[in-house]
Design an enzyme around this catalytic site. Structure first.
Site, short mmCIF file in Angstrom:
data_model
loop_
_atom_site.label_atom_id
_atom_site.label_comp_id
_atom_site.label_asym_id
_atom_site.label_seq_id
_atom_site.Cartn_x
_atom_site.Cartn_y
_atom_site.Cartn_z
CD GLU C 151 -2.99 -1.20 2.23
OE1 GLU C 151 -2.80 -0.51 3.24
OE2 GLU C 151 -4.00 -1.92 2.09
CD GLU C 313 -4.16 -6.24 2.16
OE1 GLU C 313 -4.94 -5.60 2.90
OE2 GLU C 313 -2.94 -6.12 2.21
#
Ligand SMILES: [Zn+2]
Ligand SMILES: [Zn+2]
Ligand SMILES: [Zn+2]
Lengths: 616, 616, 616
Positions: C151, C313
């Protein structure tokens, strides 16, 4: 050691700072004290700059005069060590005496209650002055107690505190391996390999949206424990200094009741008696305020196993620091003061006896206003209460309140549940604690408010809301309580984490699961405006915030959710164990729902008190 | 010295920054100015980097061309000193030219209006450039006024400012003893024993929840006074430099009307004429906005004893810096511009004449938009107004507005009441001031808005809401006003503190108590949603926020509270003194209630104006 | 290069961090994975401290065991480089590896995702470890893809970043003259004369009320572009290191969908395939959430010209980091997972496979809870989905979704419109984008979501809300689209600024004005509660926030304002150009109004999809 109150009567008076106004006024002060039945004065709380205008240069002349006059007037005297507010020269010479805040900024001189508890410079100066005060006034027969510092609290994140924290951690954990395990540092690659790698958790390290939002709950939790202990070290150092020269006078400090940052249970053994400052947050519902004050009084009384305590401060009329500061309505001063006594107070003191001339408390109420009038409503109420206290004499002193019901309070759970990520930030420990307490208070049951380490063998009913963390042998003691016929009532989000704030590798609620006869499979959370109706004992109550989906083992289902995909599943259960019962409330009920559960548990033990059915 | 406006007519034009676009466009600019009747241009406000691209390396070629063209076109020219926005090289070379903010952080280069007023490096550079500008353009006959800097304001908390503050304090107090007394430093052990111990009050020292929350009001109040003075020093240094080479041209700076951080009453004697930037906060109620602008105009006019002033800036259409920036509706530009003139403006200028190409004001309105069109609604309205101004010529120039009513404005009270701890943070000076002003405005009474030091001998009615601080001989002058037949109207929270913000050691409202014929025994405060009905002249009005419990001496009770434990006690009183009356409003009334009081006082003196009964 | 998924089926599994719990548990893990049909594991995302416990001292023993076991169990393995979370020793040794935040504060060790992208120390260490990982596991046949860091996002304002920014600017602009022109520095005297004068724009320089409020939009815009590029440099350095020893394995990183700080269009060419983490903000309206997720899926798919992507995810049940974290209702997991596949996902992975024991994600959902149960509702739903994925096999892999309609997304416009001063801060890019997307989604038209640089030649309808900035040849390509018969739909606040965020020196909407056949003369703005009714196609819709006053040239007026001084003037127009139409919506319409416009444009091209008329 309890404070010497001679002649025996409820102590009455308060903070008295005559160094802040001309000596001419002192005569007026004492004339007014006589009228008001005031017999106790706390002196010197903010007098450091007066007593030590330059380092090592002491000047006790004014305080000597104050103490002498007070003694002459027959006052009981409570001298304070003035460490709550350092003088300018100290901050200037020792910048590390000032704190570093949560944002990582070193403060400079200003305000009060802001000394770094790890500053050896500050500590040395505070202790030296405390010693001199004890030497000077410790054998004065009018001195009935020592008041160390003032409202210890807050926190510091400086490098001295960082070092002290590392030392505290070494002592607690022994090894980095143990610490890494406690903090679950494999998560996010945090394995510490040197003690010096550990940083105080704040806005520059682990925190992301303020003090409640941390990446590592274990680190922040330990910092809270450490800081509470570190502040205590400051108290202890001054206490030791005072004790050396004043061995027979009891020592206290003014606590703040339901105050989150300091774990008073860790402090309690070190006080000779408890005292606290009663400033309830404004609340238009006097019942809620009264119940909240009762909880705080009981918490303070519970600190030292039921011993009486002092109300060291309350305002006779208004506060000044709130956004909106309403005056106490007629009769409220009397009501609240007697409530203190009924809950175990042996002294009821005001902040303060004469109103400040300037700065941030110039509009804070006082027994005497700026004009020094004694013909005001306020003064009349103060004087009438003084008269009542004088008339009742020693009848209530040292009173105890035997109780068969207990409410458990735990600072670790308070801290843990409010810094938890998930399930719901709107769950606040005090909200739930006060809701359960209010139900007990309204049922008028004699109640102890005690730590989770308390001996539970004398109780029939033990209520423990949000018992998030389960430490030591608590589960065993609770089980024993139930087995021998008692009732244990707990709630959602209990039994979740161990002493390190790590989840139990087991069904929820961990150590209580088998006692409660159930497991929690899911925990739903909803916005505050979402209510789920819970049917219980034939009535319906609103549940909010947190909704645990319970799979009962052998627990009896008393109440069930009425909505959502878990409609019909248990919301309130009771498991029979031995001769007693273990109750579980798997959600946060509204006040009426909480009362229904609490009263049912009390009723089984015949503990609904007299007048317990009178509505608010 | 007033600005030279030749030929005599209302000045019309605005900020003109042709250095920001290609010279080809200049012809279009002047063609448009002709169409719009524009005759005045303010030049060079943000030109520092242009004029001095490197230290001591000046380049006036572009400004020479701009000024020459403007003069050729017959414009009246207002050259600015460009100190409102420093160039990058200055901040890089002299980091102390940048401010330290309230949070204690040194800023680096960016934005504008951010030079430390105590930086000798910045001051030297600004003065040197001002001197060169005056030398170059000071004798140009088209130059009608000097515009120093831009919108002086804000504050700095750096160490240079700290040193300057200590110097300012030495001058004000002479000794630390006097300073300690003024600040009431015995409270919280703040006795200062060396000047160097004094820190600027900010988030790292005395403040706890922002600029309004200080532990020592006296320190913060003095810092506000100091900073206002220190900014003024910057203005004065540049003014002196300009005056040296341009002795006959009047000097001003653009003020900001109802701007809290700067005490314009302390600045006024140093301006040759007043000018201000009129950007009313958006408000859907045009009546409220109009009344607020009238107050600001009158405040500006009152700065220099009624002399005309300039509107140095207003937007012709939209602002850009608000969250929401509505356009001025058709006709509003004309209405507000004529309102300025009616209130004493001799010039009405725009920011700006051509719209910015980029950065934070690219959507701020301008007379000419990015496409340079003259066939827009906006341009047409600008041109029509220009035509009207041309036609009216000098008929209104230099106008005066004799008034028998006055409204007192006091920055010290503004500051003191808003930083006070207690009784109620929801009491805001401007809210109350504008409410009382609106009542006067709606009654259409000619009105002066003047400082508390003003000569009151020419007034029949003096209204002074929230006159928290009472300084000097004010009480005497007010008493004289009343004795000779005038009316004095004041409100709750007046007469509370002396010049040092210390409470008077007397009944509230201190120096006004005997004039008003009462004492205030208690001050209740309530949340904003609590109203107490006050019956007054047979009608009922809502009172909120603050409720003083008044014990009348010989004051006549005109209105009484209808609720709470003080129901039936006085809320509005009037005491007869000599030939006049002293009115007291012991709470904050709603608009209708304020109007009822104000109109009653005016009516006794025949001061309800024509059309004073027309509803909004 | 697409990820190797052998045997061919939808990837299913997620983050697996067995180094965080005892090896005994691993057997239980794999038994559960078998039950759930899990075949893919992402390993080592946060393992840096584990892999390199001290600088240059590597220990792969645990990861070797994890990888070996996973391979033995037939798992597809996605090893991560662990640079998303640095170990404590690194921060301690290299303080400049930690970021300086927007407030200008250097952080110390804590949290994750906080390495300065310009720290050569951090870069060197991350690359060295990535290289070793690739060397060790790159030729493992079970390894199907590399996962670089985690991320990527946020920003840093340190001096290293300042230097790198100056270098980036040199490259972009070549000269300071060009830079000064781009940033319009003559405004407010900002002309830069040395590169070193340029400061990163933050709270200490150009910003005044947070990240969206800057004095110089151009500087802040370039800093956003720079920071996005600088983060990309970190990714590229690790990718290169991995590629060196693992040349055939595709490389990705997990993006965050509708994430403002990173311009994924600038990243896309450097990924071998796209992947993202799907955590929709909680929203009680499942339709709105579903539409928003569809937009994000399509944006990710559009990054690489329609290639399939992975959902790297999603939570199987609850998040933990929100204020309120509701559980996914029964069936939602299945629904959203299939939605991912329908939008082009070739893998659907969870964060994470077993629940964390402690710290901030201990209540984040996982396939296996703290007790490791497989008899929960959650596990059953996971297993049922796994079964479905197994049964469908490779039927959907590599799917493409040909579309004749496109939605344009542009990070530059997103940034520019949200940091603009004026006309209205309540206009948020995502609000408008999602409103137009939702209308398209509800019309069930196959849709591409593409950058403004995309080839438009294959589309019939192109919708571009808030296309504030117009860059390159976009206006030409749009005109070509319309000329050949297509429809172009754009809105208020489009066509305002060039690539430097400077206003076009022309009528609004700049390069689109002649295509749209109109000019915008004024832009009104109103508070959120003000609605202006717009009549369109015989119905009435509410317009809010921004109201452009349009002067049509040859555009056909479809809808008009119903209120305010511009009542009756055009609010929606359509210009015929060539064989197509250019639509303009001069305000922000409510959802129904947006749908009316979008459907009209689609309908003309027969693009209303099947079921396009089914209500929510
Ligand atoms: Zn410290
Ligand atoms: Zn300064
Ligand atoms: Zn950096």
């Amino acid at each position: 050691m309890t404070p010497r109150i001679v002649p025996a009567r409820i102590g009455y008076g308060g903070d008295y700072n005559p160094e802040q106004w001309p000596r001419e006024v002192w005569d007026d002060d004492y004339a007014a004290f006589k009228l008001a039945g005031i017999d106790t004065v706390t002196v010197g709380v903010f007098a450091w700059a007066h007593l030590e205008p330059a380092e090592h240069a002491y000047d006790f002349s004014t305080l000597d005069a104050i103490v002498a006059r007070a003694a002459d007037e027959g006052m009981r005297i409570v001298p304070a060590t003035p460490s709550g507010a350092m003088p300018p020269w100290l901050a200037r010479k020792y910048p590390d005496a000032c704190r570093v805040d949560f944002e990582g900024r070193r403060h400079v001189y200003g305000q009060r209650h802001n000394a770094c508890p790890s500053s050896s410079d500050f500590r040395r100066a505070a202790v030296a002055l405390a010693k001199r005060l004890a030497l000077r006034y410790g054998d004065n027969p009018s001195v009935v107690a020592w008041h160390i510092g003032n409202e210890f609290g807050g926190a510091c994140w400086c490098s001295n505190c960082a070092d002290a924290f590392r030392g505290w951690l070494r002592e607690r954990y022994g090894s980095l391996d143990r610490l890494n395990d406690a903090w679950n540092t494999t998560f996010w690659s945090h394995t510490f390999t040197e003690w010096t790698q550990i940083e105080p958790p704040n806005a520059l390290s682990e925190h992301w949206r303020g003090p409640d939002h941390t990446a590592f709950q274990g680190i922040t939790l330990d910092y809270k424990r450490f800081m509470s202990d570190q502040l205590l070290q400051g108290f202890l150092a001054e206490k030791a200094a005072v004790r050396e020269h004043s061995p027979d006078v009891p020592v206290t400090t003014n606590m703040m009741g339901l105050y989150q940052p300091v774990d008073y249970h860790r402090w309690a053994p070190h006080l000779d008696f408890a005292s606290w400052d009663n400033y309830p947050p404004e609340d238009r519902s006097s019942t809620r305020t009264a119940a909240r004050m009762a909880l705080a009084h009981r918490l303070m009384r519970g600190l030292r196993d039921g011993e009486p305590f002092w109300v060291m401060e309350q305002t006779p009329s208004v506060t000044a620091s709130r956004d909106v500061n309403p005056v106490k309505r007629p009769g409220v001063l009397r009501l609240w003061s007697w409530q203190s006594v009924a809950n175990g107070a042996d002294a009821v003191l005001y902040f303060q006896l004469r109103q400040s001339r300037g700065a941030c408390e110039k509009y804070h109420g006082a027994v005497l206003d700026h004009a020094g009038r004694t013909d005001t409503r306020l003064f009349r109420e103060v004087a009438e209460l003084g008269d009542e206290f004088a008339r009742i004499g020693d009848a209530l002193l040292g009173g105890r309140t035997p109780a068969r019901a207990a409410l458990l309070v735990d600072w670790d759970s308070w801290w843990a549940v409010e810094m938890s990520d998930g399930p719901n930030r709107n769950v606040r420990y005090l909200d739930v604690l006060t809701a359960y307490h209010r139900a007990l208070w309204q049922a008028n049951v004699p109640l102890d408010v005690v730590p989770v380490t308390a001996d539970l063998s004398g109780y029939d009913v033990v209520v423990a809301p949000l018992l998030h963390m389960v430490k030591g042998d608590l589960a065993d003691r609770v089980t024993a309580l139930v087995e021998r016929g008692g009732a244990f009532v707990t709630t959602a989000l209990s039994g979740r984490v161990d002493e390190d704030d790590n989840a139990f590798p087991a069904d929820v609620p961990g150590p209580f699961a088998s006692l409660l006869g159930l497991r929690v499979e899911e925990t739903d959370a909803q916005q505050p405006d979402v209510a789920n109706p819970v049917t219980l004992f034939g009535a319906e109550y609103d549940a909010r915030h947190v909704f645990e989906v319970v799979v009962p083992d052998d627990a009896e289902v008393l109440g069930a959710y009425g909505a959502d995909f878990y409609a019909g599943t248990p919301a309130v259960t009771r498991a029979a164990r031995g001769r007693g019962h273990a109750w579980y409330v798997a959600t946060l009920l509204d006040d009426a729902g909480v009362a229904a559960v609490v009263r049912a548990a009390l009723a089984e033990h015949g503990l609904i008190g007299p007048l317990g059915d009178v509505p608010d």
